[in-house]
Design a protein around this motif. Structure first.
Motif: not given
Length: 384
Positions: A21, A282, A287-289, A312
């Protein structure tokens, strides 16, 4: 890269994430009313826990962060089973380490020495007990000392493991050496540099290999270790380092990545040693990764990919356990601290028991009604 949770969410991140991120600007955490000194959950194993610290110097290589240092110095904290039940409890960290960590993360609502008053369960410098115990290496997230993984380390020691937690010097806000020197973070503003993740993971792999080389001769209690049964567990960039270490060092038989983006180059022919991914949402497929998607295809041995709903990035550390003492409130939707700790301890121990102690763990085969937060990927997770 470093990920600091927004102050508006109210949860302080005691370190950088080492994930992908973008790095938001730093801001002070709004002050609140601290609840008093924190107490870590007691270890769940049958053994009392001892702890001690070692200081090692690798003269074969310069320090990657301090250009004035011609050797790499490391602090290693050991946790292990002991028969001793009484004695001085080890401090969570020193007052100076607590101060530098709180200042570095922008906490203003608690006295700077708060974390030095956190109660641990390990007895300082107790005699180790047992024989031929598996060894687990711990590596923390970026900017964090390994003490932020104390609740996990103590639990593993109570279950019959020797745990070697490495403070990667100049990569956390404070590392204290025996002569009183405090090494502060020289790398903390480097996480946006090209190649940061790959270089840091490789540097940590070198740290781990050096520790494995020197531990037998530098720790008087090392006779309790079975050097044929070694695993590594890391959080964030420490998780990336676990995989990087295994690729480079065949002594590490199994590894766990706790919510860390990975950077190691896995051979195209595949990698067959056991590996476990445990992460926040994530890390669901797509997903984000996407690093876990990439590496999953190259892991050819025993493997699992678990995602915790409601987690998280800091779920897998002591951060939420310390939030009340620091006067901050976890963000809405995050797993309660006690539950997060229970799940992390349980699945990490199950993996290690199966692969270092040859004790089959059905918990790792399929979803459990006891832990409905844990989803098995990539087949079904993130699709509910």
């Amino acid at each position: 890269m470093r990920q600091i949770l927004a102050a508006a969410a109210g949860l302080v991140v005691l370190a950088a994430s080492g994930c992908s991120a973008p790095t938001p600007p730093r801001s002070a955490v709004p002050p609140a009313t601290p609840t008093g000194p924190a107490t870590l959950p007691a270890p769940t194993g049958a053994h009392p826990v001892g702890t001690t610290a070692l200081y090692l110097k690798d003269t074969s290589r310069p320090d990657p962060w301090n250009l004035d240092a011609d050797a790499r110095e490391l602090k290693v904290t050991l946790w292990y089973p002991t028969e001793q039940r009484d004695g001085q409890r080890a401090p969570y960290m020193t007052p100076k380490e607590s101060e530098l960590l709180l200042k570095g993360t922008g906490i203003t609502g608690a006295p700077y020495d708060t974390l030095s008053k956190t109660r641990t369960d390990a007895i300082k410098d107790a005699e180790p007990a047992g024989r031929k115990l598996p060894l687990v290496v711990l590596s923390p997230g970026f900017t964090r000392p390994v003490s932020t993984l104390t609740s996990l380390a103590e639990d593993l020691a109570g279950r019959g493991y020797v745990v070697a937690g490495i403070d990667h010097t100049y990569e956390s806000y404070a590392t204290t050496f025996p002569d009183g020197r405090v090494a502060e973070c020289l790398a903390c503003d480097s996480d946006t540099d090209p190649g940061f993740g790959t270089g840091t993971a490789q540097g940590r792999a070198a740290d781990v290999s050096f520790v494995l080389d020197r531990l037998p001769s530098k720790w008087d209690g090392s006779g309790v270790i079975d050097r044929s049964r070694i695993a590594m567990v890391g959080q964030s960039i420490g998780g990336a380092a676990a995989l990087a270490t295994m690729v480079q060092d065949p002594r590490v038989r199994a590894g766990i990545d706790l919510d860390g983006t990975t950077y190691a180059r896995i051979p195209k022919s595949g990698f067959s040693r056991p590996f476990l991914f445990i992460g926040s949402p994530q890390h669901v497929p797509g997903g984000n990764d996407n690093s876990w998607d990439r590496d999953w295809k190259l892991l050819t041995g025993w493997k699992r990919w678990l995602v915790l709903s409601g987690a998280d990035h800091q779920t897998f550390t002591d951060v939420a356990l310390l939030a009340g003492a620091l006067g901050v409130t976890p963000p809405y939707g995050v797993l309660p601290a006690a539950r997060a700790t229970e799940i992390t301890r349980t699945y990490v121990a199950a993996f290690l028991d199966q692969h270092l102690k040859s004790r089959r763990q059905p918990l790792l085969d399929k979803p459990s009604s006891r832990y409905p937060e844990v989803e098995f990927c990539p087949a079904s997770c993130g699709r509910s």
